[in-house]
Design an enzyme around this catalytic site. Sequence first.
Site: not given
Ligand SMILES: NC(=O)c1ccc[n+]([C@@H]2O[C@H](COP(=O)([O-])OP(=O)(O)OC[C@H]3O[C@@H](n4cnc5c(N)ncnc54)[C@H](O)[C@@H]3O)[C@@H](O)[C@H]2O)c1
Length: 263
Positions: A161, A197-198, A21
């Site tokens: 986490y 929102k993801t 996302g």
């Molecule tokens: N969405 C939130 O609420 C939120 C809040 C704080 C931090 N984050 C951080 O933002 C980042 C992106 O999260 P997002 O919300 O887009 O999540 P998401 O699940 O939509 O996307 C995560 C992506 O990482 C990829 N991935 C997972 N394991 C992997 C690996 N071993 N090698 C390569 N790719 C891998 C997945 O295939 C996926 O496409 C993450 O680090 C997450 O911790 C997200």
Amino acid sequence: MITRPGRVAGKRVLITGAAGGLGRSMARRLAEEGASLALTDLDGGAVAALAREINADHPEQAFGYAHDVTSEADWVRVVADAARDLDGLSVLVNNAGIGGDLVWAEQDTVDAWRRMQAINQESVMLGCKHALPHLREAQPASIINISSVAGLAAAPGMGAYNATKAAVWMYTKTVALECAKAGWDIRANSIHPVFIKTPILDPFVAFAGGDEAKAHERLARGIPLKRIGEPDDVAWAVVYLASDESRFITGTELKIDGGMLAQ
Ligand SMILES: NC(=O)c1ccc[n+]([C@@H]2O[C@H](COP(=O)([O-])OP(=O)(O)OC[C@H]3O[C@@H](n4cnc5c(N)ncnc54)[C@H](O)[C@@H]3O)[C@@H](O)[C@H]2O)c1
């Protein structure tokens, strides 16, 4: 490589987890603002498709690569391929990450803990290690590590986490200071989003019986701006930190949390 006008014109950006996302949104906003892109993800097909979509609007601007961020061999291959295809690398966005189930300390397992560490934390070290030789050749350069509000504030059940995201926060400062001490114009900063929102929020939606609106409303309760975030709320911060607009900002953390940690 074709250079287009924009806030990040000429920047050559590698984004991990780009099929997710936040990664998709970063890719689109950076492409619109003139960057060329190496989009990497465990799901190589998804990033290849995203690159095709971006190239339909901006020809030859994006490339997709299958990449497991926990594999050092993958990092060596992907960084070399990206630097070849983009004619260098000037920005690294360590974005790939996983959420995971809520587990209290007594129930935690070594396997789950290590998996979280490998994907969320060790990957960031591998990315910095293998991208830095290329970033040095493309100064001014920027490293953007996606941490979380969970790296700054703890919550019950989120031990693994919290620990990985706190490590990313502090490690980013170390890299920033090393680059400054070496005299390189390579900045390193971390971004700390609250709920956005993801698909990473899917467990919360499931907990609300599949009712997405209800889940988002519950998550928004502790946020002063009374909503959870949109992916673009984070993507625009990435554009800023990737651009030379942020040229005096290094070793810092940018919270994108609707005011949550101001309370
Ligand atoms: N969405 C939130 O609420 C939120 C809040 C704080 C931090 N984050 C951080 O933002 C980042 C992106 O999260 P997002 O919300 O887009 O999540 P998401 O699940 O939509 O996307 C995560 C992506 O990482 C990829 N991935 C997972 N394991 C992997 C690996 N071993 N090698 C390569 N790719 C891998 C997945 O295939 C996926 O496409 C993450 O680090 C997450 O911790 C997200």
